[in-house]
Design a protein around this motif. Structure first.
Motif, PDB file in Angstrom:
ATOM      1  N   GLY A   1     -14.057 -19.379   8.379  1.00 23.26           N
ATOM      2  CA  GLY A   1     -15.337 -18.779   8.015  1.00 23.26           C
ATOM      3  C   GLY A   1     -15.763 -17.626   8.907  1.00 23.26           C
ATOM      4  N   LYS A   2     -14.914 -17.244   9.877  1.00 23.15           N
ATOM      5  CA  LYS A   2     -15.251 -16.134  10.779  1.00 23.15           C
ATOM      6  C   LYS A   2     -15.039 -14.775  10.125  1.00 23.15           C
ATOM      7  N   THR A   3     -14.142 -14.728   9.137  1.00 22.09           N
ATOM      8  CA  THR A   3     -13.793 -13.481   8.469  1.00 22.09           C
ATOM      9  C   THR A   3     -13.976 -13.661   6.974  1.00 22.09           C
ATOM     10  N   GLY A   4     -14.478 -12.630   6.326  1.00 21.47           N
ATOM     11  CA  GLY A   4     -14.612 -12.670   4.876  1.00 21.47           C
ATOM     12  C   GLY A   4     -13.710 -11.640   4.228  1.00 21.47           C
ATOM     13  N   LEU A   5     -13.548 -11.750   2.917  1.00 25.98           N
ATOM     14  CA  LEU A   5     -12.813 -10.730   2.184  1.00 25.98           C
ATOM     15  C   LEU A   5     -13.628  -9.460   2.213  1.00 25.98           C
ATOM     16  N   SER A   6     -12.982  -8.353   2.504  1.00 22.17           N
ATOM     17  CA  SER A   6     -13.711  -7.090   2.558  1.00 22.17           C
ATOM     18  C   SER A   6     -12.798  -5.962   2.092  1.00 22.17           C
ATOM     19  N   TYR A   7     -13.430  -4.838   1.808  1.00 18.53           N
ATOM     20  CA  TYR A   7     -12.633  -3.669   1.451  1.00 18.53           C
ATOM     21  C   TYR A   7     -11.794  -3.210   2.632  1.00 18.53           C
ATOM     22  N   ASP A   8     -12.252  -3.461   3.847  1.00 18.81           N
ATOM     23  CA  ASP A   8     -11.436  -3.109   5.021  1.00 18.81           C
ATOM     24  C   ASP A   8     -10.110  -3.841   4.980  1.00 18.81           C
ATOM     25  N   LEU A   9     -10.160  -5.139   4.678  1.00 16.36           N
ATOM     26  CA  LEU A   9      -8.925  -5.923   4.591  1.00 16.36           C
ATOM     27  C   LEU A   9      -8.056  -5.429   3.439  1.00 16.36           C
ATOM     28  N   LEU A  10      -8.648  -5.259   2.264  1.00 14.79           N
ATOM     29  CA  LEU A  10      -7.877  -4.816   1.104  1.00 14.79           C
ATOM     30  C   LEU A  10      -7.251  -3.446   1.351  1.00 14.79           C
ATOM     31  N   ASN A  11      -8.015  -2.545   1.959  1.00 13.10           N
ATOM     32  CA  ASN A  11      -7.469  -1.218   2.264  1.00 13.10           C
ATOM     33  C   ASN A  11      -6.374  -1.299   3.312  1.00 13.10           C
ATOM     34  N   PHE A  12      -6.520  -2.211   4.286  1.00  9.81           N
ATOM     35  CA  PHE A  12      -5.458  -2.418   5.264  1.00  9.81           C
ATOM     36  C   PHE A  12      -4.172  -2.858   4.557  1.00  9.81           C
ATOM     37  N   LEU A  13      -4.280  -3.869   3.679  1.00 11.80           N
ATOM     38  CA  LEU A  13      -3.101  -4.359   2.957  1.00 11.80           C
ATOM     39  C   LEU A  13      -2.477  -3.266   2.108  1.00 11.80           C
ATOM     40  N   LYS A  14      -3.320  -2.560   1.370  1.00 10.13           N
ATOM     41  CA  LYS A  14      -2.840  -1.475   0.507  1.00 10.13           C
ATOM     42  C   LYS A  14      -2.159  -0.392   1.332  1.00 10.13           C
ATOM     43  N   ASN A  15      -2.852   0.092   2.357  1.00 13.32           N
ATOM     44  CA  ASN A  15      -2.307   1.189   3.157  1.00 13.32           C
ATOM     45  C   ASN A  15      -1.045   0.788   3.892  1.00 13.32           C
ATOM     46  N   TRP A  16      -1.013  -0.445   4.408  1.00 12.61           N
ATOM     47  CA  TRP A  16       0.182  -0.884   5.109  1.00 12.61           C
ATOM     48  C   TRP A  16       1.364  -0.926   4.149  1.00 12.61           C
ATOM     49  N   LEU A  17       1.170  -1.530   2.989  1.00 14.12           N
ATOM     50  CA  LEU A  17       2.276  -1.671   2.036  1.00 14.12           C
ATOM     51  C   LEU A  17       2.767  -0.312   1.558  1.00 14.12           C
ATOM     52  N   VAL A  18       1.846   0.535   1.133  1.00 18.83           N
ATOM     53  CA  VAL A  18       2.230   1.852   0.614  1.00 18.83           C
ATOM     54  C   VAL A  18       2.926   2.675   1.698  1.00 18.83           C
ATOM     55  N   THR A  19       2.346   2.711   2.886  1.00 14.95           N
ATOM     56  CA  THR A  19       2.941   3.484   3.992  1.00 14.95           C
ATOM     57  C   THR A  19       4.292   2.904   4.382  1.00 14.95           C
ATOM     58  N   HIS A  20       4.372   1.582   4.454  1.00 17.89           N
ATOM     59  CA  HIS A  20       5.624   0.935   4.848  1.00 17.89           C
ATOM     60  C   HIS A  20       6.735   1.236   3.837  1.00 17.89           C
ATOM     61  N   ILE A  21       6.413   1.148   2.558  1.00 16.04           N
ATOM     62  CA  ILE A  21       7.419   1.447   1.531  1.00 16.04           C
ATOM     63  C   ILE A  21       7.838   2.906   1.622  1.00 16.04           C
ATOM     64  N   GLN A  22       6.860   3.804   1.663  1.00 15.92           N
ATOM     65  CA  GLN A  22       7.169   5.234   1.580  1.00 15.92           C
ATOM     66  C   GLN A  22       7.788   5.798   2.849  1.00 15.92           C
ATOM     67  N   SER A  23       7.564   5.170   3.976  1.00 12.90           N
ATOM     68  CA  SER A  23       8.175   5.703   5.194  1.00 12.90           C
ATOM     69  C   SER A  23       9.332   4.821   5.647  1.00 12.90           C
ATOM     70  N   SER A  24       9.044   3.605   6.052  1.00 11.96           N
ATOM     71  CA  SER A  24      10.084   2.726   6.611  1.00 11.96           C
ATOM     72  C   SER A  24      11.130   2.291   5.594  1.00 11.96           C
ATOM     73  N   ASP A  25      10.698   1.774   4.436  1.00 13.50           N
ATOM     74  CA  ASP A  25      11.656   1.230   3.474  1.00 13.50           C
ATOM     75  C   ASP A  25      12.535   2.304   2.852  1.00 13.50           C
ATOM     76  N   LYS A  26      11.974   3.458   2.605  1.00 17.95           N
ATOM     77  CA  LYS A  26      12.788   4.526   2.000  1.00 17.95           C
ATOM     78  C   LYS A  26      13.914   4.965   2.926  1.00 17.95           C
ATOM     79  N   LYS A  27      13.767   4.712   4.228  1.00 16.30           N
ATOM     80  CA  LYS A  27      14.810   5.091   5.192  1.00 16.30           C
ATOM     81  C   LYS A  27      16.087   4.287   5.003  1.00 16.30           C
ATOM     82  N   TYR A  28      15.978   3.038   4.577  1.00  9.61           N
ATOM     83  CA  TYR A  28      17.197   2.234   4.403  1.00  9.61           C
ATOM     84  C   TYR A  28      17.804   2.391   3.009  1.00  9.61           C
ATOM     85  N   ALA A  29      17.065   2.968   2.090  1.00  8.13           N
ATOM     86  CA  ALA A  29      17.499   3.028   0.691  1.00  8.13           C
ATOM     87  C   ALA A  29      18.858   3.705   0.513  1.00  8.13           C
TER      88      ALA A  29
END
Length: 135
Positions: free
Chosen positions: A98-126
């Motif tokens: 109960g210390k943390t709630g769902l927020s746009y900060d969390l959703l944006n973190f998840l979105k940005n991490w996934l998109v950035t990780h795919i487009q930068s890190s993952d594309k390097k091994y492709a």
């Protein structure tokens, strides 16, 4: 309403991994939908648990191929996976207590991490994976 819309710009040209990335995108969108519609904490926690488990599964898939094909940036890539899992588990603990709630900060973190990780890190091994016959 989707927070992330899958597009070919996220593709690493490896069917198995692209399908896993699409599933992760879907889970982030599902969490976004739960937040928008003020679904119960239990519903959100179910999605978060599912996403945490699936993320570990997905990362193990990528890491398996990295080891198999001798990917030179394996250690750094694995470390970024571990840090992400730690952050998600930290959020999950805070949410459960109960210390943390769902927020746009969390959703944006998840979105940005996934998109950035795919487009930068993952594309390097492709290219290496494709060269080794994984498409």
């Amino acid at each position: 309403m989707s927070l992330i819309t899958w597009s070919d710009k996220y593709s690493v040209n490896i069917k198995e991994i692209d399908e896993q990335h699409k599933k992760l995108v879907g889970m982030i969108n599902e969490l976004h939908d739960a937040m928008l519609h003020a679904k119960s904490k239990e519903v959100s926690l179910t999605i978060i648990n599912k996403m945490a488990d699936y993320t570990k599964y997905h990362f193990s898939t990528e890491e398996k191929y990295m080891k198999k094909f001798g990917y030179p940036d394996y250690e750094a890539h694995k470390l970024s996976h571990e840090k992400f899992v730690e952050q998600v588990l930290e959020f999950k603990k805070g949410y459960e207590s109960g210390k943390t709630g769902l927020s746009y900060d969390l959703l944006n973190f998840l979105k940005n991490w996934l998109v950035t990780h795919i487009q930068s890190s993952d594309k390097k091994y492709a290219a290496l994976f494709n060269e080794k016959g994984l498409n």
